[in-house]
Design a protein around this motif. Structure first.
Motif, PDB file in Angstrom:
ATOM      1  N   ARG A  41      37.118 -23.450  41.119  1.00 27.88           N
ATOM      2  CA  ARG A  41      37.450 -22.448  40.085  1.00 27.88           C
ATOM      3  C   ARG A  41      37.173 -23.219  38.307  1.00 27.88           C
ATOM      4  N   LEU A  42      36.302 -22.933  37.637  1.00 21.74           N
ATOM      5  CA  LEU A  42      36.580 -23.535  36.515  1.00 21.74           C
ATOM      6  C   LEU A  42      36.257 -22.940  35.492  1.00 21.74           C
ATOM      7  N   LEU A  43      36.564 -22.726  34.166  1.00 24.00           N
ATOM      8  CA  LEU A  43      36.408 -22.076  32.944  1.00 24.00           C
ATOM      9  C   LEU A  43      35.610 -23.190  32.173  1.00 24.00           C
ATOM     10  N   ASP A  44      34.348 -21.867  31.993  1.00 16.43           N
ATOM     11  CA  ASP A  44      33.119 -22.521  31.401  1.00 16.43           C
ATOM     12  C   ASP A  44      33.679 -22.404  29.912  1.00 16.43           C
ATOM     13  N   MET A  45      33.914 -23.879  29.013  1.00 17.88           N
ATOM     14  CA  MET A  45      33.620 -23.813  27.787  1.00 17.88           C
ATOM     15  C   MET A  45      32.953 -24.014  26.809  1.00 17.88           C
ATOM     16  N   LEU A  46      31.346 -23.976  27.393  1.00 20.49           N
ATOM     17  CA  LEU A  46      30.343 -24.571  27.016  1.00 20.49           C
ATOM     18  C   LEU A  46      29.360 -23.970  26.765  1.00 20.49           C
ATOM     19  N   ALA A  47      29.045 -22.973  28.001  1.00 22.71           N
ATOM     20  CA  ALA A  47      28.157 -21.813  28.539  1.00 22.71           C
ATOM     21  C   ALA A  47      26.676 -22.246  27.759  1.00 22.71           C
ATOM     22  N   GLY A  48      26.311 -23.514  28.641  1.00 25.77           N
ATOM     23  CA  GLY A  48      24.926 -23.785  28.485  1.00 25.77           C
ATOM     24  C   GLY A  48      24.810 -24.256  27.318  1.00 25.77           C
ATOM     25  N   TYR A  49      25.038 -24.806  26.088  1.00 23.25           N
ATOM     26  CA  TYR A  49      25.176 -25.452  25.265  1.00 23.25           C
ATOM     27  C   TYR A  49      24.868 -23.543  24.246  1.00 23.25           C
ATOM     28  N   SER A  50      25.584 -22.521  24.343  1.00 24.52           N
ATOM     29  CA  SER A  50      24.659 -20.433  23.647  1.00 24.52           C
ATOM     30  C   SER A  50      23.874 -20.575  24.512  1.00 24.52           C
ATOM     31  N   ALA A  51      23.364 -20.623  26.148  1.00 25.49           N
ATOM     32  CA  ALA A  51      22.195 -19.913  26.459  1.00 25.49           C
ATOM     33  C   ALA A  51      22.539 -19.049  27.301  1.00 25.49           C
ATOM     34  N   LEU A  52      24.394 -19.344  27.747  1.00 24.99           N
ATOM     35  CA  LEU A  52      25.533 -18.402  28.416  1.00 24.99           C
ATOM     36  C   LEU A  52      26.079 -17.576  27.657  1.00 24.99           C
ATOM     37  N   ASN A  53      25.599 -16.987  26.311  1.00 23.87           N
ATOM     38  CA  ASN A  53      26.189 -16.371  25.718  1.00 23.87           C
ATOM     39  C   ASN A  53      26.937 -14.735  26.323  1.00 23.87           C
ATOM     40  N   PHE A  54      26.324 -14.352  27.652  1.00 25.10           N
ATOM     41  CA  PHE A  54      26.579 -12.955  28.495  1.00 25.10           C
ATOM     42  C   PHE A  54      27.269 -13.763  29.719  1.00 25.10           C
ATOM     43  N   GLY A  55      27.447 -14.775  29.740  1.00 20.34           N
ATOM     44  CA  GLY A  55      27.822 -14.732  30.355  1.00 20.34           C
ATOM     45  C   GLY A  55      26.864 -15.835  32.263  1.00 20.34           C
ATOM     46  N   HIS A  56      27.830 -16.229  33.589  1.00 20.66           N
ATOM     47  CA  HIS A  56      26.909 -16.414  34.020  1.00 20.66           C
ATOM     48  C   HIS A  56      27.275 -14.721  35.269  1.00 20.66           C
ATOM     49  N   GLY A  57      25.543 -14.518  35.461  1.00 23.05           N
ATOM     50  CA  GLY A  57      25.133 -13.208  36.611  1.00 23.05           C
ATOM     51  C   GLY A  57      25.576 -12.245  36.371  1.00 23.05           C
ATOM     52  N   ASP A  58      25.299 -12.155  34.828  1.00 24.25           N
ATOM     53  CA  ASP A  58      25.092 -10.549  33.662  1.00 24.25           C
ATOM     54  C   ASP A  58      24.866  -9.549  34.785  1.00 24.25           C
ATOM     55  N   LYS A  59      25.562  -8.989  35.365  1.00 17.75           N
ATOM     56  CA  LYS A  59      24.704  -7.087  36.419  1.00 17.75           C
ATOM     57  C   LYS A  59      22.808  -6.699  35.408  1.00 17.75           C
ATOM     58  N   GLN A  60      23.792  -6.238  34.680  1.00 22.94           N
ATOM     59  CA  GLN A  60      22.434  -5.594  33.788  1.00 22.94           C
ATOM     60  C   GLN A  60      21.637  -6.525  33.589  1.00 22.94           C
ATOM     61  N   LEU A  61      21.363  -7.514  33.427  1.00 18.78           N
ATOM     62  CA  LEU A  61      20.289  -9.148  32.644  1.00 18.78           C
ATOM     63  C   LEU A  61      19.562  -8.949  34.292  1.00 18.78           C
ATOM     64  N   LEU A  62      20.732  -9.485  35.202  1.00 13.26           N
ATOM     65  CA  LEU A  62      20.100  -9.491  36.315  1.00 13.26           C
ATOM     66  C   LEU A  62      19.299  -8.689  37.329  1.00 13.26           C
ATOM     67  N   ALA A  63      19.571  -7.991  37.102  1.00 12.77           N
ATOM     68  CA  ALA A  63      19.178  -6.763  37.338  1.00 12.77           C
ATOM     69  C   ALA A  63      17.383  -6.326  36.807  1.00 12.77           C
ATOM     70  N   THR A  64      17.819  -6.413  35.200  1.00  8.76           N
ATOM     71  CA  THR A  64      15.748  -6.174  34.637  1.00  8.76           C
ATOM     72  C   THR A  64      15.557  -7.318  35.181  1.00  8.76           C
ATOM     73  N   ALA A  65      16.069  -8.271  35.949  1.00  5.97           N
ATOM     74  CA  ALA A  65      14.882  -9.582  36.454  1.00  5.97           C
ATOM     75  C   ALA A  65      15.225  -9.744  37.714  1.00  5.97           C
ATOM     76  N   HIS A  66      15.228  -8.904  38.534  1.00  5.26           N
ATOM     77  CA  HIS A  66      14.753  -8.430  39.993  1.00  5.26           C
ATOM     78  C   HIS A  66      14.103  -7.709  39.986  1.00  5.26           C
ATOM     79  N   ALA A  67      13.712  -6.866  39.206  1.00  4.97           N
ATOM     80  CA  ALA A  67      12.862  -4.900  38.809  1.00  4.97           C
ATOM     81  C   ALA A  67      11.593  -6.380  38.614  1.00  4.97           C
ATOM     82  N   GLN A  68      12.019  -6.697  36.853  1.00  7.78           N
ATOM     83  CA  GLN A  68      10.306  -7.719  36.610  1.00  7.78           C
ATOM     84  C   GLN A  68       9.710  -8.361  38.203  1.00  7.78           C
ATOM     85  N   LEU A  69      10.841  -9.239  38.176  1.00  5.65           N
ATOM     86  CA  LEU A  69       9.977  -9.969  39.712  1.00  5.65           C
ATOM     87  C   LEU A  69       9.027  -9.378  40.919  1.00  5.65           C
ATOM     88  N   ASP A  70       9.127  -7.955  41.011  1.00  3.68           N
ATOM     89  CA  ASP A  70       9.237  -7.526  41.882  1.00  3.68           C
ATOM     90  C   ASP A  70       7.460  -6.672  41.416  1.00  3.68           C
TER      91      ASP A  70
END
Length: 403
Positions: A41-70
């Protein structure tokens, strides 16, 4: 046993060598933490150059993406889809603007802004055809396209890529007097970063943004703020320009706008600026696609709540305090705003420090030789932030002892 650099290189033999990543292979991510293929396990102190401001695997954002994918993923802009108008209206409202031109990557947003500025200059300001000039800053980073690197002063970005696109004038970053001298009747825009992220989290002098705003207004020049890294909560405000209560004519947004899920970018401005485009004059097959708009709208709604900006500001104070406690003999300078920092180290390369941090369980990125960039996800826990900074202090102290 950790994978060696050589082992990773052999495994990635088919990947072009335009990056030199740290010797780690990441397999999973959750929040501010990632797990590599060996289970570390590694602490991410780069966050994808700020692309990951909301962190990895944000559940709300992933749920939105999954719903739209369908439902629907792509129509192209040849047709309307039911998410585009909502995304553009809500993003425009967040920025206090009127129109949005959605694209995919940050570099595309910059290219779009350059085209916008030139077209506005010819059609609205009345600059003679072929004479439009755009003023940019020393130390800038706005992407990797050929036109964008045409006004870079980084040899790595420009070597072997000429001839370059003309029409740009570069001035020292933060020097308002040089800017005044550079702006003339053919100038259509000033393109700048409120904070230069790739340059090492470099900030202009206090008051510079206000002076730049006044200059652009006085000379009828577009003030274009590249907030692709600095915007959307990173600095403790929605936009870095907010720290000086400045509203540019154009915002360039990206990275965090895609929620760490897919590339989403946008040019956000007034109707009199973006209204210069007519059908067929600019476009993108994937720009403003349904999946991007769904995720982007969810990101905008999260930011409208203001909680993440407040969190970044509060934890930014903690980060600044921890930076001040780093061993003085190992650090020559620190700069921070919100959850974003640049640390200039003594006697070692930034890459060497990052490799040491990796061994201690922290991911970070170097910039320009001896600078370390820190940009944890805005959802990082204070305890984890303190832990990560403790590992940095240990690494710097160990490096001084070894030296």
């Amino acid at each position: 046993m950790s994978l060696t650099d050589d082992e990773i290189t052999r495994a990635s033999a088919s990947v072009a060598h335009n990056y030199h990543p740290l010797p780690v292979v990441i397999a999973q991510g959750e929040g501010a933490w990632v797990t590599d293929v060996e289970g570390r396990r590694l602490l991410d102190m780069l966050a994808g150059y700020s692309a990951l401001n909301f962190g990895h695997g944000d559940k709300q954002l992933l749920a939105t993406a999954h719903a739209q994918l369908d439902r629907l993923t792509l129509t192209s802009r040849a047709f309307h889809h039911d998410g585009l108008a909502t995304f553009c209206a809500e993003l425009a409202e967040l920025a206090g603007m009127e129109m949005v031109l959605p694209m995919n990557t940050g570099a595309e947003a910059v290219e779009t802004a350059l085209k916008t500025a030139r077209k506005w200059g010819y059609r609205v300001k009345g600059v003679p055809e072929g004479r439009a000039k755009i003023v940019v800053m020393d130390g800038n980073f706005h992407g990797r396209t050929l036109t964008v690197v045409s006004f870079s002063d980084d040899p790595e970005a420009t070597a072997d890529y000429g001839p370059f696109t003309p029409g740009f004038v570069r001035v020292p970053y933060g020097d308002i007097e040089e800017l005044r001298s550079a702006v003339d009747e053919d100038t259509v825009a000033v393109l700048f970063e409120p904070i230069q992220g790739e340059g090492g989290v470099i900030m202009p002098p206090p008051g510079f943004l206000r002076e730049l705003r006044a200059l652009c207004t006085d000379r009828n020049v577009l003030m274009i703020a590249d907030e692709i890294q600095s915007g959307l909560g990173r600095t403790g405000r929605t936009f870095a320009c907010d720290h000086e209560d400045v509203v540019p004519d154009v915002y360039l947004l990206g990275k965090a706008l895609g929620g760490g899920i897919l590339p989403v970018s946008a040019v956000v401005s007034r109707r009199d600026v973006l209204g210069v485009f007519r059908p067929g004059e600019h476009g993108s097959t994937f720009g403003g696609n349904p999946l991007a708009c769904a995720v982007g709208t969810a990101v905008v709604r999260r930011l409208k709540e203001g909680d993440l900006q407040e969190r970044a500001a509060r934890l930014g104070t903690v980060l600044a305090e921890l930076l001040a406690e780093l061993p003085a003999d190992a650090v020559s300078a620190v700069r921070s705003r919100g959850l974003w920092a640049g640390v200039d180290v003594r006697g070692r390369s930034g890459r060497d420090v990052c490799e040491g941090l990796l061994r201690r369980g922290v991911l970070a990125k170097d910039a320009h030789g001896q600078t370390l960039r820190l940009a944890p996800p805005l959802i990082v826990e204070e305890e984890d932030l303190r832990w990560g900074m403790g590992r940095l202090a240990e690494e710097l102290t160990a490096g001084q002892a070894a030296g």
